[in-house]
Design a protein around this motif. Sequence first.
Motif, PDB file in Angstrom:
ATOM      1  N   LYS A  48      13.271  61.292  80.094  1.00 44.57           N
ATOM      2  CA  LYS A  48      13.957  62.460  79.562  1.00 44.57           C
ATOM      3  C   LYS A  48      14.975  62.843  80.781  1.00 44.57           C
ATOM      4  N   LEU A 127      14.889  62.588  73.917  1.00 42.28           N
ATOM      5  CA  LEU A 127      15.470  62.024  75.631  1.00 42.28           C
ATOM      6  C   LEU A 127      15.915  63.133  76.137  1.00 42.28           C
ATOM      7  N   LEU A 129      15.714  66.818  78.299  1.00 40.04           N
ATOM      8  CA  LEU A 129      15.056  68.030  78.910  1.00 40.04           C
ATOM      9  C   LEU A 129      15.798  69.318  78.362  1.00 40.04           C
TER      10      LEU A 129
END
Length: 259
Positions: A48, A127, A129
């Motif tokens: 991420k 993927l 954050l």
Amino acid sequence: MRTLISLIGLILIGTSAQAEVQSKAVAYDDDGTALTGYLYWDDATSAKRPGILVVHEWWGLNDYAKQRARMLAALGYVAFAADMYGGDRVTKDPKQASEWMQEVTVDPELWRQRAAAGLAQLKASALVLPDKTAAIGYCFGGGTVLQMAYGNADVKGVVSFHGSLPAAPEESKGKIGPKLLVLHGQADSFVAPDVVANFQTKLEEAGANWEMDIYGGVRHSFTNPKVGEYGIENLKYDAQANARSWERMQGFLDELFQD
């Protein structure tokens, strides 16, 4: 042994060649308006990472906005090129572009809502954050990300490239959470000096965390190498301002996501 080393080398080269920026179209909706954005990421890693929303110029979600999203993915971010108009609407006609833009900007709440729909798609990616996102925009898109900041959108910061510079409204005082970076051409005749002055004054009154780089002698759309195709005198690419603004954006993003 030499054969084994050669084989390992071929495997590594093959793996490296397969790691590249990927993209996919994403269909989504805003209060009944069907939209299609594009997600970009580098598949060299599945980890991420921070996400960046990219908002297009008033021409619509064209190849230029997509290319900027691809460039951000190459830097290691996940980028989502949002669709602010729907219906795959893209034009080179200023009159048509103005009409489409005004459909969105006539109501600041609708304007922010449309941008928020794109941000939601970015944050929905496995993927990304979700607590480390930002938004950048060009021209109309620059004004859009400023509106996002005025509405205290859930992003760390926003970057406006040759944006329309809407002033912060009275109700945003003390409520602008995102940091603002504004990159502006001094010779942009679309944005009068008194508009720039009022923009800065209102940001100060609102207590915003903001900074502004102004490039002397530089006109509107200074980041777009193909802007001359539109045949408008105030639109002019400037290689130096383009390079410096992109570099400044990178430093700004590094600071936002350093924690």
